[in-house]
Design an enzyme around this catalytic site. Sequence first.
Site, PDB file in Angstrom:
ATOM      1  N   LEU A 156      -0.756  13.761  -7.575  1.00  0.00           N
ATOM      2  CA  LEU A 156       0.642  13.584  -7.966  1.00  0.00           C
ATOM      3  C   LEU A 156       1.559  14.095  -6.857  1.00  0.00           C
ATOM      4  O   LEU A 156       2.433  14.917  -7.085  1.00  0.00           O
ATOM      5  CB  LEU A 156       0.925  14.302  -9.289  1.00  0.00           C
ATOM      6  CG  LEU A 156       2.125  13.766 -10.080  1.00  0.00           C
ATOM      7  CD1 LEU A 156       1.829  12.380 -10.627  1.00  0.00           C
ATOM      8  CD2 LEU A 156       2.482  14.707 -11.223  1.00  0.00           C
ATOM      9  N   ARG A 235      -7.216   5.956   0.264  1.00  0.00           N
ATOM     10  CA  ARG A 235      -8.191   5.812   1.338  1.00  0.00           C
ATOM     11  C   ARG A 235      -9.517   5.366   0.738  1.00  0.00           C
ATOM     12  O   ARG A 235      -9.923   5.845  -0.319  1.00  0.00           O
ATOM     13  CB  ARG A 235      -8.380   7.138   2.101  1.00  0.00           C
ATOM     14  CG  ARG A 235      -7.183   7.542   2.962  1.00  0.00           C
ATOM     15  CD  ARG A 235      -6.983   6.591   4.123  1.00  0.00           C
ATOM     16  NE  ARG A 235      -5.943   7.013   5.052  1.00  0.00           N
ATOM     17  CZ  ARG A 235      -4.692   6.596   5.000  1.00  0.00           C
ATOM     18  NH1 ARG A 235      -4.300   5.751   4.046  1.00  0.00           N
ATOM     19  NH2 ARG A 235      -3.812   7.014   5.910  1.00  0.00           N
ATOM     20  N   ASP A 259      -6.877  -1.725  -2.218  1.00  0.00           N
ATOM     21  CA  ASP A 259      -6.109  -2.008  -0.996  1.00  0.00           C
ATOM     22  C   ASP A 259      -6.768  -1.363   0.217  1.00  0.00           C
ATOM     23  O   ASP A 259      -6.370  -1.634   1.347  1.00  0.00           O
ATOM     24  CB  ASP A 259      -4.679  -1.478  -1.157  1.00  0.00           C
ATOM     25  CG  ASP A 259      -3.776  -1.844   0.017  1.00  0.00           C
ATOM     26  OD1 ASP A 259      -3.774  -3.038   0.406  1.00  0.00           O
ATOM     27  OD2 ASP A 259      -3.098  -0.955   0.551  1.00  0.00           O
ATOM     28  N   GLU A 264     -13.234  -0.334   6.291  1.00  0.00           N
ATOM     29  CA  GLU A 264     -12.304  -1.421   6.596  1.00  0.00           C
ATOM     30  C   GLU A 264     -12.137  -1.597   8.103  1.00  0.00           C
ATOM     31  O   GLU A 264     -12.209  -0.612   8.857  1.00  0.00           O
ATOM     32  CB  GLU A 264     -10.951  -1.165   5.920  1.00  0.00           C
ATOM     33  CG  GLU A 264     -10.243   0.111   6.315  1.00  0.00           C
ATOM     34  CD  GLU A 264      -8.975   0.324   5.499  1.00  0.00           C
ATOM     35  OE1 GLU A 264      -7.901   0.406   6.126  1.00  0.00           O
ATOM     36  OE2 GLU A 264      -9.065   0.403   4.256  1.00  0.00           O
ATOM     37  N   HIS A 282      -5.066  -3.430   3.017  1.00  0.00           N
ATOM     38  CA  HIS A 282      -4.392  -2.169   3.364  1.00  0.00           C
ATOM     39  C   HIS A 282      -2.915  -2.419   3.690  1.00  0.00           C
ATOM     40  O   HIS A 282      -2.444  -2.128   4.798  1.00  0.00           O
ATOM     41  CB  HIS A 282      -5.093  -1.487   4.536  1.00  0.00           C
ATOM     42  CG  HIS A 282      -4.817  -0.004   4.597  1.00  0.00           C
ATOM     43  ND1 HIS A 282      -5.692   0.896   5.142  1.00  0.00           N
ATOM     44  CD2 HIS A 282      -3.740   0.740   4.183  1.00  0.00           C
ATOM     45  CE1 HIS A 282      -5.188   2.111   5.066  1.00  0.00           C
ATOM     46  NE2 HIS A 282      -3.997   2.048   4.484  1.00  0.00           N
TER      47      HIS A 282
END
Length: 313
Positions: A156, A235, A259, A264, A282
């Site tokens: 948060l 991530r 995402d 990646e 991403h």
Amino acid sequence: MRDFAKPVVLNAAKLPDRTMEELDSAFELLRLPPEKEAAEALLRARGGEVRGMTLRKTIVDRAMLDALPALEIIASYSAGLENLDTAETAARGITVTNSSHILARDVANLATGLVLALTRDIPNADAFVRAGAWPGQPQYRLTRSVTAMTIGVLGLGAIGSALAERLAALGASVVYGGPRPKPVDLRYYADLREMAAASDLLVVTCPLLPETRGAISAEVLEALGPRGYLVNISRGRIVDEAALIDALARDAIAGAALDVFEREPEVPAALIEDRRVILTPHIGSGTEETRQAMADNVVDQLTAKLGVAPLVR
């Protein structure tokens, strides 16, 4: 010719053209070469003069910091700092800034879009219409309502807080997890598995740290359950990708929207082929306005720290 009146800044980030022009105007700018030998040669020759540094993906470890003894500030274009030895920078009194407060709204907007696309099956509904299947099947399958869901937010911070506001506006019941409770009117879970078990959907917004690597484990996915969904906009390595693929193969969770990925831009074929999974490349902060604001923040942080007059844009 060197300009000895200007502070020396090392550029280790790919930045917009306007930002590069601003950096060249305000500082004596050294560009870090991508080749290892050339970079080491530059640091040997000029590293002792560098007072500021821009950063994106370059690894900044103790050895690089040793080559920059006069360094006062590292201004990161990114939100994540997993490529930086933050313990060492803190020990040396080096200021570190990032862009999490700049990109929070757009990343939260993308996360909200992924939550809705996943729970309402929007990509597959679009494919259904485009394939001409609607005339033969007037009623598309029923989907899930975010308004009826408990959504767990892991982390948060700036992004997680912005997302929680958006999800609450949609009518969801929002809970959160992290290393410690915060002064907010939301239920806090210290145990991630307990939060997953209590949630219909889990969104990952926390930074990648040693303690969060692989945090979305097989056990957490099992707790999320066969009707649960996972969204990751933080991530890729926070999610145990093999465990996610296994859970999907066993119908142990309902779907995922990702995402970011473990390696990646490589994405496992099992995720690409699974129509219950939404994939984006991403793009969390990938709007023209936010990327420029992130770059502006890099320049502003450097000028403020190094005593250069602020730029007028």
